[in-house]
Scaffold this motif. Structure first.
Motif, PDB file in Angstrom:
ATOM      1  N   GLN A  53       0.839  -1.196   0.000  1.00 33.24           N
ATOM      2  CA  GLN A  53       0.000   0.000   0.000  1.00 33.24           C
ATOM      3  C   GLN A  53       0.883   1.259   0.000  1.00 33.24           C
ATOM      4  O   GLN A  53       0.638   2.203  -0.760  1.00 33.24           O
ATOM      5  CB  GLN A  53      -0.911  -0.016   1.218  1.00 33.24           C
ATOM      6  CG  GLN A  53      -2.108   0.907   1.083  1.00 33.24           C
ATOM      7  CD  GLN A  53      -2.844   1.049   2.401  1.00 33.24           C
ATOM      8  OE1 GLN A  53      -3.029   0.051   3.119  1.00 33.24           O
ATOM      9  NE2 GLN A  53      -3.255   2.245   2.724  1.00 33.24           N
ATOM     10  N   LYS A  54       1.918   1.230   0.828  1.00 32.89           N
ATOM     11  CA  LYS A  54       2.858   2.361   0.895  1.00 32.89           C
ATOM     12  C   LYS A  54       3.630   2.507  -0.427  1.00 32.89           C
ATOM     13  O   LYS A  54       3.853   3.617  -0.909  1.00 32.89           O
ATOM     14  CB  LYS A  54       3.830   2.132   2.068  1.00 32.89           C
ATOM     15  CG  LYS A  54       4.870   3.189   2.240  1.00 32.89           C
ATOM     16  CD  LYS A  54       4.275   4.461   2.813  1.00 32.89           C
ATOM     17  CE  LYS A  54       5.265   5.610   2.756  1.00 32.89           C
ATOM     18  NZ  LYS A  54       4.605   6.894   3.032  1.00 32.89           N
ATOM     19  N   VAL A  55       4.026   1.373  -1.001  1.00 30.65           N
ATOM     20  CA  VAL A  55       4.760   1.409  -2.272  1.00 30.65           C
ATOM     21  C   VAL A  55       3.872   2.035  -3.357  1.00 30.65           C
ATOM     22  O   VAL A  55       4.332   2.846  -4.160  1.00 30.65           O
ATOM     23  CB  VAL A  55       5.219  -0.016  -2.679  1.00 30.65           C
ATOM     24  CG1 VAL A  55       6.034   0.030  -3.968  1.00 30.65           C
ATOM     25  CG2 VAL A  55       6.037  -0.664  -1.570  1.00 30.65           C
ATOM     26  N   GLY A  56       2.591   1.664  -3.338  1.00 31.98           N
ATOM     27  CA  GLY A  56       1.625   2.238  -4.273  1.00 31.98           C
ATOM     28  C   GLY A  56       1.470   3.741  -4.075  1.00 31.98           C
ATOM     29  O   GLY A  56       1.374   4.495  -5.054  1.00 31.98           O
ATOM     30  N   GLU A  57       1.476   4.176  -2.815  1.00 32.66           N
ATOM     31  CA  GLU A  57       1.407   5.623  -2.528  1.00 32.66           C
ATOM     32  C   GLU A  57       2.650   6.332  -3.056  1.00 32.66           C
ATOM     33  O   GLU A  57       2.566   7.422  -3.634  1.00 32.66           O
ATOM     34  CB  GLU A  57       1.307   5.866  -1.015  1.00 32.66           C
ATOM     35  CG  GLU A  57      -0.080   5.631  -0.429  1.00 32.66           C
ATOM     36  CD  GLU A  57      -0.049   5.591   1.102  1.00 32.66           C
ATOM     37  OE1 GLU A  57      -0.904   4.897   1.677  1.00 32.66           O
ATOM     38  OE2 GLU A  57       0.847   6.232   1.703  1.00 32.66           O
ATOM     39  N   ASN A  58       3.806   5.703  -2.853  1.00 30.84           N
ATOM     40  CA  ASN A  58       5.056   6.292  -3.375  1.00 30.84           C
ATOM     41  C   ASN A  58       4.971   6.437  -4.891  1.00 30.84           C
ATOM     42  O   ASN A  58       5.411   7.443  -5.448  1.00 30.84           O
ATOM     43  CB  ASN A  58       6.254   5.402  -3.016  1.00 30.84           C
ATOM     44  CG  ASN A  58       6.528   5.377  -1.529  1.00 30.84           C
ATOM     45  OD1 ASN A  58       6.075   6.232  -0.787  1.00 30.84           O
ATOM     46  ND2 ASN A  58       7.278   4.370  -1.090  1.00 30.84           N
ATOM     47  N   TYR A  59       4.402   5.439  -5.538  1.00 31.59           N
ATOM     48  CA  TYR A  59       4.242   5.468  -6.996  1.00 31.59           C
ATOM     49  C   TYR A  59       3.317   6.615  -7.405  1.00 31.59           C
ATOM     50  O   TYR A  59       3.610   7.373  -8.327  1.00 31.59           O
ATOM     51  CB  TYR A  59       3.714   4.131  -7.487  1.00 31.59           C
ATOM     52  CG  TYR A  59       3.556   4.040  -8.977  1.00 31.59           C
ATOM     53  CD1 TYR A  59       4.656   4.069  -9.815  1.00 31.59           C
ATOM     54  CD2 TYR A  59       2.283   3.900  -9.550  1.00 31.59           C
ATOM     55  CE1 TYR A  59       4.516   3.986 -11.191  1.00 31.59           C
ATOM     56  CE2 TYR A  59       2.128   3.809 -10.928  1.00 31.59           C
ATOM     57  CZ  TYR A  59       3.243   3.866 -11.741  1.00 31.59           C
ATOM     58  OH  TYR A  59       3.105   3.774 -13.106  1.00 31.59           O
ATOM     59  N   GLY A  60       2.196   6.736  -6.701  1.00 32.64           N
ATOM     60  CA  GLY A  60       1.241   7.812  -6.976  1.00 32.64           C
ATOM     61  C   GLY A  60       1.876   9.184  -6.867  1.00 32.64           C
ATOM     62  O   GLY A  60       1.682  10.056  -7.713  1.00 32.64           O
ATOM     63  N   GLN A  61       2.693   9.372  -5.817  1.00 34.65           N
ATOM     64  CA  GLN A  61       3.376  10.657  -5.614  1.00 34.65           C
ATOM     65  C   GLN A  61       4.392  10.920  -6.715  1.00 34.65           C
ATOM     66  O   GLN A  61       4.526  12.040  -7.190  1.00 34.65           O
ATOM     67  CB  GLN A  61       4.057  10.699  -4.252  1.00 34.65           C
ATOM     68  CG  GLN A  61       3.097  11.027  -3.110  1.00 34.65           C
ATOM     69  CD  GLN A  61       3.697  10.756  -1.740  1.00 34.65           C
ATOM     70  OE1 GLN A  61       4.921  10.565  -1.633  1.00 34.65           O
ATOM     71  NE2 GLN A  61       2.862  10.732  -0.729  1.00 34.65           N
ATOM     72  N   ALA A  62       5.100   9.855  -7.098  1.00 36.93           N
ATOM     73  CA  ALA A  62       6.111  10.009  -8.151  1.00 36.93           C
ATOM     74  C   ALA A  62       5.426  10.397  -9.482  1.00 36.93           C
ATOM     75  O   ALA A  62       5.938  11.225 -10.214  1.00 36.93           O
ATOM     76  CB  ALA A  62       6.893   8.713  -8.319  1.00 36.93           C
ATOM     77  N   GLN A  63       4.266   9.790  -9.765  1.00 38.85           N
ATOM     78  CA  GLN A  63       3.516  10.104 -10.971  1.00 38.85           C
ATOM     79  C   GLN A  63       3.056  11.560 -10.959  1.00 38.85           C
ATOM     80  O   GLN A  63       3.149  12.264 -11.953  1.00 38.85           O
ATOM     81  CB  GLN A  63       2.265   9.223 -11.079  1.00 38.85           C
ATOM     82  CG  GLN A  63       2.555   7.752 -11.247  1.00 38.85           C
ATOM     83  CD  GLN A  63       3.081   7.433 -12.631  1.00 38.85           C
ATOM     84  OE1 GLN A  63       4.289   7.407 -12.831  1.00 38.85           O
ATOM     85  NE2 GLN A  63       2.211   7.207 -13.572  1.00 38.85           N
TER      86      GLN A  63
END
Ligand code: MN3
Length: 191
Positions: free
Chosen positions: A178-188
């Motif tokens: 879930q955190k990795v997905g959030e990191n991805y969202g922020q990077a996008q």
């Protein structure tokens, strides 16, 4: 002033995959030492200066202790008791880059096993592209970090001895997707 962040869970919460004693020493001694050394090296700086400091310094002590503080602060958040599920946009990106989640895990594991000596293995996003990377010591990968695994012996030696492969295999059970997905969202969002 840099400070040691609290763990987001108790030191025994990642059992049986990471043992309590390892967490106590890893967080309370190793990470704490990076923070203390960093404060001794760069008085007057704090968390907001860290990324810039790491990018611009040519002092190996600042690089090692600053990187140690930075990487471990991320690492604790990338784990969660019982693990969490990968979903959302990152699933598609992983599937299209690595074929499947299992395909990704295989390549990430190989990079972790291939890191000779102390270092890290990473999933990062660089120019919009997912990539697996590995770094020595406390060096950072290029791009933005989405997921990282500490493969220093201090991260696993008490429970797993020489067996880094077993450590990595078990670690997948506690990855905070879930955190990795959030990191991805922020990077996008910031790309
Ligand atoms: Mn470590």
């Amino acid at each position: 002033m840099f400070t040691l962040p609290n763990l987001p869970y108790p030191t025994n919460a990642l059992e049986p995959f990471i043992d309590t004693q390892t967490m106590e020493i890893h967080h309370g001694k190793h990470h704490a030492a990076y923070v203390k050394n960093l404060n001794d090296l760069v008085a007057g700086k704090d968390e907001k200066d860290l990324q810039e400091l790491l990018k611009t310094t040519d002092n190996p002590k600042i690089k090692n202790n600053g990187g140690g503080h930075y990487n471990h602060s991320l690492f604790w958040q990338m784990m969660v008791p019982g693990g969490s599920k990968l979903e959302g946009k990152l699933t598609e990106a992983i599937n299209s880059t690595f074929g499947s989640l299992d395909g990704f895990k295989e390549k990430f594991t190989a990079a972790g096993l291939g890191r000779f000596g102390s270092g890290w293995v990473w999933l990062a996003i660089d120019n919009g592209q997912l990539k697996i990377d590995s770094s020595a010591n406390q060096d950072l990968p290029t791009g933005r970090i989405l997921l990282g695994l500490d493969v220093w012996e201090h991260a696993y030696y008490i429970l797993y001895k020489w067996n880094r492969a077993e450590y990595i295999k078990n670690w997948w059970n506690i990855v905070n997707w879930q955190k990795v997905g959030e990191n991805y969202g922020q990077a996008q969002a910031n790309f």
